[in-house]
Write a protein that holds these residues in place. Structure first.
Motif, short mmCIF file in Angstrom:
data_model
loop_
_atom_site.label_atom_id
_atom_site.label_comp_id
_atom_site.label_asym_id
_atom_site.label_seq_id
_atom_site.Cartn_x
_atom_site.Cartn_y
_atom_site.Cartn_z
N ASP A 47 0.98 -1.25 0.05
CA ASP A 47 -0.07 -0.17 0.10
C ASP A 47 0.89 1.25 -0.09
N VAL A 48 1.75 1.37 0.99
CA VAL A 48 2.55 2.49 1.08
C VAL A 48 3.33 2.62 -0.41
N ILE A 49 3.85 1.71 -1.13
CA ILE A 49 4.54 1.63 -2.50
C ILE A 49 3.57 2.25 -3.29
N GLY A 50 2.66 1.62 -3.50
CA GLY A 50 1.28 1.78 -4.45
C GLY A 50 0.90 3.39 -4.42
N GLN A 51 0.71 3.95 -3.07
CA GLN A 51 0.17 5.36 -2.78
C GLN A 51 1.30 6.13 -3.35
N ALA A 52 2.59 5.75 -3.03
CA ALA A 52 3.81 6.68 -3.43
C ALA A 52 3.68 6.92 -4.86
N ILE A 53 3.55 5.81 -5.31
CA ILE A 53 3.68 5.70 -6.81
C ILE A 53 2.59 7.03 -7.44
N GLY A 54 1.52 6.73 -7.00
CA GLY A 54 0.25 7.53 -7.48
C GLY A 54 0.41 8.92 -7.07
N LYS A 55 1.00 9.10 -5.89
CA LYS A 55 1.18 10.53 -5.49
C LYS A 55 2.15 11.28 -6.47
N HIS A 56 3.32 10.41 -6.77
CA HIS A 56 4.25 10.89 -7.65
C HIS A 56 3.64 11.09 -9.09
N ALA A 57 2.89 10.40 -9.71
CA ALA A 57 2.33 10.73 -10.80
C ALA A 57 0.90 11.49 -10.65
N GLY A 58 0.46 11.83 -9.77
CA GLY A 58 -0.59 12.82 -9.54
C GLY A 58 -1.84 12.14 -9.82
N VAL A 59 -2.22 10.73 -9.45
CA VAL A 59 -3.36 10.09 -9.82
C VAL A 59 -3.48 9.02 -8.64
N GLN A 60 -4.78 8.41 -8.63
CA GLN A 60 -5.23 7.23 -7.87
C GLN A 60 -4.84 6.19 -8.03
N THR A 61 -3.91 5.26 -7.55
CA THR A 61 -3.63 4.00 -7.88
C THR A 61 -4.56 3.06 -7.17
N VAL A 62 -4.88 1.83 -7.68
CA VAL A 62 -5.71 0.88 -7.01
C VAL A 62 -5.14 -0.53 -7.03
N PRO A 63 -4.84 -0.81 -5.64
CA PRO A 63 -4.26 -2.37 -5.46
C PRO A 63 -5.36 -3.39 -5.73
N VAL A 64 -4.84 -4.49 -6.41
CA VAL A 64 -5.59 -5.58 -6.50
C VAL A 64 -5.02 -6.91 -5.66
N GLY B 140 13.92 5.74 -5.20
CA GLY B 140 14.47 7.02 -4.76
C GLY B 140 15.05 7.76 -6.06
N GLU B 141 15.79 6.76 -6.49
CA GLU B 141 16.55 7.38 -7.82
C GLU B 141 15.69 7.92 -8.83
N LEU B 142 14.47 7.38 -9.03
CA LEU B 142 13.34 7.82 -9.97
C LEU B 142 12.58 8.90 -9.32
N GLY B 143 12.74 9.32 -8.18
CA GLY B 143 12.05 10.44 -7.61
C GLY B 143 10.97 10.27 -6.69
N VAL B 144 10.81 9.03 -6.39
CA VAL B 144 9.55 8.66 -5.32
C VAL B 144 10.27 8.39 -3.98
N GLY B 145 10.25 9.31 -3.20
CA GLY B 145 10.93 9.06 -2.01
C GLY B 145 9.90 8.33 -0.74
N GLY B 146 10.72 7.96 0.35
CA GLY B 146 10.00 7.31 1.38
C GLY B 146 10.07 5.74 1.12
N LEU B 147 10.71 5.48 0.12
CA LEU B 147 10.69 3.84 -0.12
C LEU B 147 11.69 3.00 -0.03
N GLU B 148 12.66 3.58 1.00
CA GLU B 148 14.11 3.29 1.14
C GLU B 148 14.16 1.78 1.96
#
Length: 319
Positions: free
Chosen positions: A165-182, A239-247
């Motif tokens: 969930d943390v990763i999916g939400q961080a990716i969505g925030k980075h892209a500016g969209v709402q991602t949905v886990p399955v 982190g290298e790709l600009g998505v922080g908090g996933l270390e």
């Protein structure tokens, strides 16, 4: 020799046959290692790989028992309720010990209050995989697809909540969209769904992703952690790709019920580190796409503390 002298010698002889303070804190019977996941899974395989070496170093039979259920709660709770005598040990992934109590109501254990870390064994990272036929060849192209195509915003996960969930939400925030886990019933089904194009991307442990990456049936486009994995050095971190908090990473480690005598904890940790130094064991660990992670008791305790603080903050209700 007078009677008093004879009595002293006899008493001394009896005392030498009695167990001293150190003997009460040694491993003097078979050790049961409880794995709170099903037989045949990654946690179980690593436990059984390490058991012979631990047995040799501790001088006792080490038996692995699987007690799966409720995201690891059943086996973990059983160890918590066992005597702190060193004969019942837990081998578990950090998710069941740290994340489950934070996300599941009614969990009756706390990793810091109820367990003693005895040492880590291996660690791994979370990997974002896409089908080999995906129109995006890297993470940046995937983010572009997220922005323009709502169908690209679902992602397969092996479990609900926690790291995925943390990763999916961080990716969505980075892209500016709402991602949905399955949610799926494990990493294997997620990877199958990715290869079959049933989901645009999947989040799994690195070992599962590596298996299909090597076959060419899927691509890994990003991983968690604070540095690239030596197993997959060409793949950048989030982190290298600009998505922080996933270390963060995921670890497997041994734990005893709180109250285990320090001498026994030290003995087990020494045996574990020696086992992890065996070249044959190291080779098998790396074949599984895992990283060996020998730690001292202090290092293991510190990492548990850091992981607990990280997940407590990351999983706190927002707003």
């Amino acid at each position: 020799m007078n009677r008093f002298s004879a009595w002293l010698l006899a008493a001394a002889g009896i005392c030498t046959m009695l167990p001293g303070p150190g003997a009460a804190q040694s491993f003097r019977q078979p050790i049961r290692v409880v794995v709170p996941q099903a037989a045949g899974g990654g946690t179980d395989i690593v436990a059984r790989l390490l058991a012979p070496g631990l047995s040799r170093e501790l001088g006792q039979t080490v038996v692995v028992e699987n007690k799966p259920g409720a995201s690891g709660q059943i086996g973990t709770q059983q160890v918590k309720s066992s005597p702190a005598d060193g004969f019942t040990i837990l081998f578990a992934v950090d998710h069941s010990l740290i994340i489950v109590p934070l996300t599941t109501p009614g969990v009756r254990y706390n990793v810091e209050k109820d367990f003693v870390p005895l040492g880590q064994a291996v660690r791994t990272y979370w990997a974002l995989s896409v089908p080999a036929s995906a129109p995006y060849k890297d993470f940046r192209e995937y983010v572009t697809a997220l922005k323009r195509d709502p169908l690209a915003r679902t992602y397969g996960v092996p479990l609900a909540g926690g790291a995925t969930d943390v990763i999916g939400q961080a990716i969505g925030k980075h892209a500016g969209v709402q991602t949905v886990p399955v949610p799926y019933s494990g990493s294997g089904p997620v990877i199958q769904a990715v290869m079959g194009g049933q989901v645009p991307v999947g989040l799994t442990g690195l070992p599962e992703a590596m298996a299909v990456y090597r076959s060419g049936k899927a691509k890994v486009i990003a991983i968690s952690g604070n540095a690239r994995s030596p197993l997959l050095p060409e793949v950048p971190t989030f982190g290298e790709l600009g998505v922080g908090g996933l270390e963060f990473h995921t670890f497997l480690g041994f734990f005893a019920p709180k109250g285990l005598p320090p001498a026994m904890a030290q003995a087990f940790n020494a045996a574990l580190r020696k086992t992890l130094g065996d070249p044959a064991v190291l080779d098998k660990i790396r074949q599984m796409s895992l990283e060996p992670a020998p730690t001292t008791l202090e290092e293991a305790g510190r990492e548990v503390d850091e992981a607990s603080r990280f997940w407590t903050k990351s999983l706190a209700p927002k707003g």
